[in-house]
Design an enzyme around this catalytic site. Sequence first.
Site, mmCIF file in Angstrom:
data_model
loop_
_atom_site.group_PDB
_atom_site.id
_atom_site.type_symbol
_atom_site.label_atom_id
_atom_site.label_comp_id
_atom_site.label_asym_id
_atom_site.label_seq_id
_atom_site.Cartn_x
_atom_site.Cartn_y
_atom_site.Cartn_z
ATOM 1 N N SER A 113 0.734 -1.271 0.057
ATOM 2 C CA SER A 113 0.053 -0.223 0.123
ATOM 3 C C SER A 113 0.782 1.244 0.044
ATOM 4 O O SER A 113 0.465 2.296 -0.564
ATOM 5 C CB SER A 113 -0.846 -0.186 1.279
ATOM 6 O OG SER A 113 -1.707 -0.944 1.527
ATOM 7 N N HIS A 133 -2.292 -3.548 -6.485
ATOM 8 C CA HIS A 133 -2.918 -2.924 -5.275
ATOM 9 C C HIS A 133 -4.396 -3.264 -5.434
ATOM 10 O O HIS A 133 -5.274 -2.688 -5.739
ATOM 11 C CB HIS A 133 -2.482 -1.628 -4.870
ATOM 12 C CG HIS A 133 -2.878 -1.038 -3.923
ATOM 13 N ND1 HIS A 133 -3.486 0.221 -3.367
ATOM 14 C CD2 HIS A 133 -2.721 -1.522 -2.384
ATOM 15 C CE1 HIS A 133 -3.573 0.165 -2.227
ATOM 16 N NE2 HIS A 133 -3.282 -0.977 -1.705
ATOM 17 N N GLU A 158 -5.531 -1.105 -8.322
ATOM 18 C CA GLU A 158 -4.436 -0.036 -9.002
ATOM 19 C C GLU A 158 -3.326 -0.847 -9.248
ATOM 20 O O GLU A 158 -2.652 -1.875 -8.545
ATOM 21 C CB GLU A 158 -4.155 0.946 -7.831
ATOM 22 C CG GLU A 158 -5.236 1.801 -7.066
ATOM 23 C CD GLU A 158 -4.628 2.754 -6.003
ATOM 24 O OE1 GLU A 158 -5.043 4.003 -5.765
ATOM 25 O OE2 GLU A 158 -3.729 2.442 -5.268
ATOM 26 N N ASN A 172 -5.234 6.153 -1.878
ATOM 27 C CA ASN A 172 -4.403 6.744 -0.485
ATOM 28 C C ASN A 172 -4.116 8.258 -0.353
ATOM 29 O O ASN A 172 -3.594 8.580 0.459
ATOM 30 C CB ASN A 172 -3.543 5.743 0.132
ATOM 31 C CG ASN A 172 -4.295 4.413 0.330
ATOM 32 O OD1 ASN A 172 -5.552 4.496 1.017
ATOM 33 N ND2 ASN A 172 -3.653 3.245 0.610
#
Length: 378
Positions: free
Chosen positions: A116, A137, A149, A187
């Site tokens: 991450s 991801h 992702e 994120n």
Amino acid sequence: MIVGIVGSGAMGSGIAQVAAMAGEEVRLFDKSKEATSKAIQNIQGSINRLVEKDKLSPSEGVAALGRIFICDQLDTLKDCDLIIEAVIENLSVKKEIFIELESLVSASCILATNTSSLSIASIASSLQQPARCIGIHFFNPPFMMKLVEIIPAIQTETKIISKMNNLIESWGKIVVVARDTPGFIVNKVARPYYSESIRIMEEGIANIYEIDQVMTSHGFKMGPFALMDFIGHDINYRVTESVWKSFYFDSKYRPSFTQLRLLEAGFLGRKSGRGFYNYSDKSESVESEINKELSDRVFMRIISMLINEAADTVGQQICSEDDVELSVKFGVNYPKGLFEWGKELGFKKIVSILDDLFDTYHEERYRVCRYLRNLAKL
Ligand SMILES: NC(=O)c1ccc[n+]([C@@H]2O[C@H](COP(=O)([O-])OP(=O)(O)OC[C@H]3O[C@@H](n4cnc5c(N)ncnc54)[C@H](O)[C@@H]3O)[C@@H](O)[C@H]2O)c1
């Protein structure tokens, strides 16, 4: 295709289920036997629920489970065409695994990481053939969350990007491609949903109930405080801290003491029974009348910060506008894309709100990015 997965925790087990249900043969390895038996139980439970709900036939369920092979030794993964690593978030542990995997597999095997927050370039650099490394991801829980992702490192061979894109799409996922930058897309773009809400609360402008109510009234499934409690403050705080550090301590990502204190106190959110909310006190939920002026002020401040972050992400060429829209809709379940929202509210208005905040606070966090200023001129 034979897909290897290293690490059978929350993410590895979920990815194994997604791949097996898409028809791939899966080899699942974890250094802990307890983790692999728990993973199989969880996958079995999830498949059973799908069968009960008629979303899967019993024979398809049995077949999917039959495609997952638990491995005791890493070398059982030697025939894999693709290996997705999903062990703990620790660079040296991941690098060691990649070095060992490369000594076992064929030259054509693609080695992917589900990290991450670590840089894909640094993980790839552990390999003799860094061009075979890529970030893939998934979001938690992998079976439920549509978004994936894909993050090529600067070393990644171009044809691997489209190959992985096609494969993960064939698993029923929505794929976006992100440049190898901290937090990738989701994120990074979603940070202000949490941080600006905490700021508004810390300044006494509105309380957690009011802020949550304002945001859910605009279509967000969960208000920011309820969502942070759901994610867990251990995870949410660490992601914030990691993005802040990785962007060379850019103050717009700075974590808050309020959240750190919750973490230090062990008030991790839903999983510990208490976070911003107290889950043992059923009477706590307070629905109140919020005056329109306060509601608009709270909403416009949070949405403006989100739109600015989305624009900054495209401005830095981390991804396209379309991929930001897909990322927020399918990675964090926002009711609308942020550019769509910006268009509706007017980019000029968003810029003027942020410029006012900047004039009031004289803080870098409210700086308007160039990409957003350009959108406001159109
Ligand atoms: N949990 C999330 O919300 C989430 C979302 C997206 C990505 N990720 C990333 O996915 C990865 C895994 O996260 P998780 O939440 O599944 O963690 P987890 O703690 O649930 O599982 C990690 C597993 O890795 C195993 N492991 C540790 N070292 C190992 C080794 N040397 N060899 C083999 N197995 C080993 C552990 O036994 C454990 O079962 C991390 O990189 C994390 O950043 C997590």
